[in-house]
Design a protein around this motif. Structure first.
Motif, PDB file in Angstrom:
ATOM      1  N   SER A   3       5.650 -15.640 -20.373  1.00 25.46           N
ATOM      2  CA  SER A   3       5.070 -14.434 -20.982  1.00 25.46           C
ATOM      3  C   SER A   3       5.231 -14.450 -22.504  1.00 25.46           C
ATOM      4  O   SER A   3       4.338 -14.005 -23.228  1.00 25.46           O
ATOM      5  N   ALA A   6       2.606 -16.756 -23.772  1.00 21.34           N
ATOM      6  CA  ALA A   6       1.285 -16.139 -23.632  1.00 21.34           C
ATOM      7  C   ALA A   6       1.066 -15.060 -24.690  1.00 21.34           C
ATOM      8  O   ALA A   6       0.011 -15.029 -25.341  1.00 21.34           O
ATOM      9  N   ASN A   7       2.041 -14.187 -24.870  1.00 17.80           N
ATOM     10  CA  ASN A   7       1.869 -13.103 -25.845  1.00 17.80           C
ATOM     11  C   ASN A   7       1.701 -13.639 -27.264  1.00 17.80           C
ATOM     12  O   ASN A   7       0.903 -13.107 -28.048  1.00 17.80           O
ATOM     13  N   LEU A  40      -4.669 -20.497 -22.385  1.00 19.39           N
ATOM     14  CA  LEU A  40      -4.325 -19.121 -22.764  1.00 19.39           C
ATOM     15  C   LEU A  40      -5.124 -18.676 -23.988  1.00 19.39           C
ATOM     16  O   LEU A  40      -5.611 -17.539 -24.046  1.00 19.39           O
ATOM     17  N   ALA A 113      -2.163 -16.168 -12.652  1.00 21.25           N
ATOM     18  CA  ALA A 113      -3.193 -16.135 -13.700  1.00 21.25           C
ATOM     19  C   ALA A 113      -3.879 -14.780 -13.791  1.00 21.25           C
ATOM     20  O   ALA A 113      -4.257 -14.350 -14.887  1.00 21.25           O
ATOM     21  N   ILE A 116      -1.652 -12.685 -15.772  1.00 13.43           N
ATOM     22  CA  ILE A 116      -1.775 -13.094 -17.171  1.00 13.43           C
ATOM     23  C   ILE A 116      -3.079 -12.570 -17.773  1.00 13.43           C
ATOM     24  O   ILE A 116      -3.135 -12.215 -18.950  1.00 13.43           O
ATOM     25  N   ASP A 117      -4.116 -12.496 -16.954  1.00 15.53           N
ATOM     26  CA  ASP A 117      -5.378 -11.894 -17.388  1.00 15.53           C
ATOM     27  C   ASP A 117      -5.143 -10.459 -17.877  1.00 15.53           C
ATOM     28  O   ASP A 117      -5.643 -10.055 -18.927  1.00 15.53           O
ATOM     29  N   LEU A 119      -2.382  -9.285 -18.980  1.00 18.49           N
ATOM     30  CA  LEU A 119      -1.569  -9.350 -20.196  1.00 18.49           C
ATOM     31  C   LEU A 119      -2.444  -9.600 -21.424  1.00 18.49           C
ATOM     32  O   LEU A 119      -2.190  -9.051 -22.503  1.00 18.49           O
ATOM     33  N   SER A 120      -3.473 -10.417 -21.266  1.00 19.55           N
ATOM     34  CA  SER A 120      -4.411 -10.675 -22.359  1.00 19.55           C
ATOM     35  C   SER A 120      -5.170  -9.408 -22.753  1.00 19.55           C
ATOM     36  O   SER A 120      -5.325  -9.100 -23.944  1.00 19.55           O
ATOM     37  N   SER A 161       5.150  -8.357 -18.759  1.00 15.04           N
ATOM     38  CA  SER A 161       5.714  -9.654 -19.147  1.00 15.04           C
ATOM     39  C   SER A 161       6.897 -10.015 -18.260  1.00 15.04           C
ATOM     40  O   SER A 161       7.007 -11.150 -17.769  1.00 15.04           O
ATOM     41  N   ILE A 164       5.685 -10.936 -14.710  1.00 13.73           N
ATOM     42  CA  ILE A 164       5.089 -12.274 -14.648  1.00 13.73           C
ATOM     43  C   ILE A 164       6.180 -13.342 -14.628  1.00 13.73           C
ATOM     44  O   ILE A 164       6.139 -14.279 -13.819  1.00 13.73           O
TER      45      ILE A 164
END
Length: 201
Positions: A3, A6-7, A40, A113, A116-117, A119-120, A161, A164
């Motif tokens: 996370s 990704a962030n 990402l 994923a 994570i989507d 999170l985006s 976060s 995940i």
């Protein structure tokens, strides 16, 4: 932690897009094509571009022909987004290949994923809500309302976060297992959308 990576990558993509703030600006992905970071960055770039397409198509004065043009571009972008999420899940399937789930292992309601989507998308909400708090042409009430919303969004990001990272740790330890189902979107497929295959008769 995934996370954290990704962030960081999401913020980088959002900041890079807004240096130009142009929907059709080339992506210029800075990461190796075989890396998770590459996926990402691509994912968040697609989301950022689509965010601005959604703004454009909501103009109440938009010409209907332009509205249709943007609607079709948004549909195309949605398919690209879905494909990219599935590539990210493919990365995790490969990463966890060979891990034997424990007898009590549980499946999650969504794949890594797709979490994570979200999170985006949260990264984009945070970016744009923060911009609203910095406006000099808005009322105090507007600024305060946006500041309150921003605080909630930041809390959401912390919680998501953590979730995940816990999900990925559980998959790695065998306490959970992941399965990936293709989205099988039908409206873009000329063999599945009755309006489209009806045109072929």
């Amino acid at each position: 932690m995934i996370s954290e990576i990704a962030n960081k990558v999401f913020q980088q993509a959002i900041d890079r897009y807004h240096q130009h703030d142009t929907i059709d600006h080339p992506i210029e992905n800075p990461y190796d094509s075989a890396s998770l970071e590459h996926l990402l960055y691509l994912k968040c770039w697609i989301d950022t571009v689509q965010w601005h397409m959604e703004d454009v198509v909501r103009d109440p004065a938009i010409d209907p022909k332009d509205g249709l043009y943007w609607k079709r571009r948004i549909d195309e972008s949605n398919q690209f987004r879905t494909d990219t999420v599935e590539y990210i899940d493919g990365y995790f399937l490969n990463r966890f290949d060979g891990i034997q789930p424990k007898p009590h292992a549980r499946i999650n309601t969504e794949s890594p994923a797709w979490a994570i989507d979200r999170l985006s998308i949260l990264a984009l909400k945070i970016y744009h809500m923060e911009r609203e708090t910095l406006r000099t042409d808005a009322s105090t009430a507007h600024i305060e309302a946006c500041q309150a919303k921003l605080s909630i969004l930041l809390e959401q990001r912390r919680d998501l976060s953590l979730s995940i990272d816990e999900l990925l740790a559980d998959i790695e330890s065998g306490d959970r297992f992941m399965k990936v189902y293709k989205q099988m979107k039908m409206y873009n497929d000329p063999s599945l959308n009755p309006v489209l295959y009806g045109l072929q008769k």
